[in-house]
Scaffold this active site. Structure first.
Site, short mmCIF file in Angstrom:
data_model
loop_
_atom_site.label_atom_id
_atom_site.label_comp_id
_atom_site.label_asym_id
_atom_site.label_seq_id
_atom_site.Cartn_x
_atom_site.Cartn_y
_atom_site.Cartn_z
N CYS A 132 43.16 95.34 -64.81
CA CYS A 132 42.89 93.92 -65.03
C CYS A 132 43.91 93.28 -65.97
CB CYS A 132 41.48 93.72 -65.56
SG CYS A 132 41.04 94.82 -66.93
N HIS A 244 40.01 87.90 -70.15
CA HIS A 244 40.99 88.62 -70.98
C HIS A 244 42.08 87.65 -71.43
CE1 HIS A 244 39.03 92.24 -70.00
NE2 HIS A 244 39.93 92.85 -69.26
#
Length: 342
Positions: A132, A244
């Site tokens: 990710c 994130h």
């Protein structure tokens, strides 16, 4: 005609998000099967907001013969068992685990960055989805690398607890609640308290002192973008549920100004530039949740190195970092290699 699609791990965070995105993007699917482990057999999951319910089947008993693609979000152990079985049956596997990412016979794909590499899927009939934190970073780096050639990247990540699955999200919620009422905030999923804290440790430690998450960012960036790029990462878990963030410092072979970089990023696929030098003129994780884009802010020149830039990069890790990228790979595979006759 559309495709016959399998979503494996459909009861988890990423699997559910895959279903949401397939529905949102109106993926040309004639049939969708959802599979998971035996303990989830018989459960029903939503196919996005279509109102359609899909019943979960046991992956151990599922026959992939005649199915076109399978989006896997079941972890490396289960993938090791089932991915070769699906691939051998002619069902192309798009895998979200780390199992095949560094396999030289499996392409590691971010469609905005290296779409041409997808042709390599024929060797094993498997395509890998990157980590990710890597996925959003290479989307940001690709157009800048094309313009000025990146020599070195130093990145610090601020990764949400959803990257650790439902257990990570539950732990942040429970610890936060317990702290407010005066109860203990015992760490179970994470190595230390995550509520109102940050933990500079994701995945296991390696011999050189880096963590496996940091190693993934290094080797995956090289495989996807350019093996000559030097990468150094520090990966940190933060008390954010989804999204994130990354502070990225880049050193280039040729001079590139902040203004030139902004102009390049503004036009780049998959990127939304939000870079106003004023209060609130940047994107934070809260604002990226549910969005497809990788958001870039705080682009500025770094005078401490020759040809240096710094930028701030934010993305929904359950989307671009996992489910969205997998669906984009499926779309790319369909367009280039698995076209269906009308």
């Amino acid at each position: 005609m559309g495709y016959r699609i399998v979503v494996a791990g459909a009861t988890g965070n990423v699997g559910r998000e895959m279903l949401n995105i397939l529905a949102e993007r109106e993926f040309p699917a004639d049939e969708i099967a959802v599979v998971a482990s035996s303990r989830s057999q018989g459960e029903e999951v939503d196919f996005g907001e279509t109102g359609k319910k899909l019943k979960v089947q046991n992956i151990d008993n599922f026959d992939p013969t005649g199915w076109d693609m399978a989006l896997f979000a079941i972890g490396s152990d289960a993938t090791k068992i089932h991915a070769p079985r699906f691939a051998a049956a002619g069902c192309t596997v798009i895998d979200n685990s780390s199992l095949y990412r560094m396999d030289p016979d499996v392409p590691l794909i971010v469609p905005e960055v290296n779409p041409e590499a997808i042709a390599g899927y024929r060797v094993k009939n498997i395509i890998a989805n990157p980590n990710c934190s890597t996925a959003q970073m290479v989307v940001a780096l690709k157009p800048l690398h094309d313009a000025a050639t990146i020599k070195r990247v130093v990145v610090a990540t601020y990764q949400s607890v959803s990257g650790a699955g439902k257990a990570g999200m539950d732990e942040l919620f429970e610890q936060s609640r317990n702290i407010f009422v005066g109860d203990s905030a015992e760490a179970k999923k994470f190595t230390k308290q995550i509520a109102f804290n940050v933990i500079p440790h994701i995945d296991s430690f390696l011999d050189d002192g880096s963590t496996k998450e940091e190693w993934k960012m290094v080797v995956e960036t090289k495989k996807i973008l350019d093996k000559k790029i030097k990468v150094h990462a520090t990966c940190v878990r933060v008390p954010v549920f989804v999204g994130h963030s990354e502070a990225i410092n880049i050193e280039f072979e040729r001079e590139i100004s902040a203004e030139e970089a902004q102009n390049i990023l503004r036009e780049a696929p998959g990127i939304m530039l939000v870079d106003k030098r004023e209060d609130g003129g940047y994107v934070t994780p809260v604002e990226c949740v549910g969005e497809y884009a990788t958001f870039i802010s705080r682009v500025r020149e770094d005078p401490t190195v020759e040809n240096g830039l710094s930028l701030w990069c934010v993305s929904d890790n359950l989307r671009k970092g996992a489910a969205l990228n997998a669906v984009q790979i499926a779309e790319l595979l369909g367009r280039r290699h698995l076209q269906k006759a009308d």
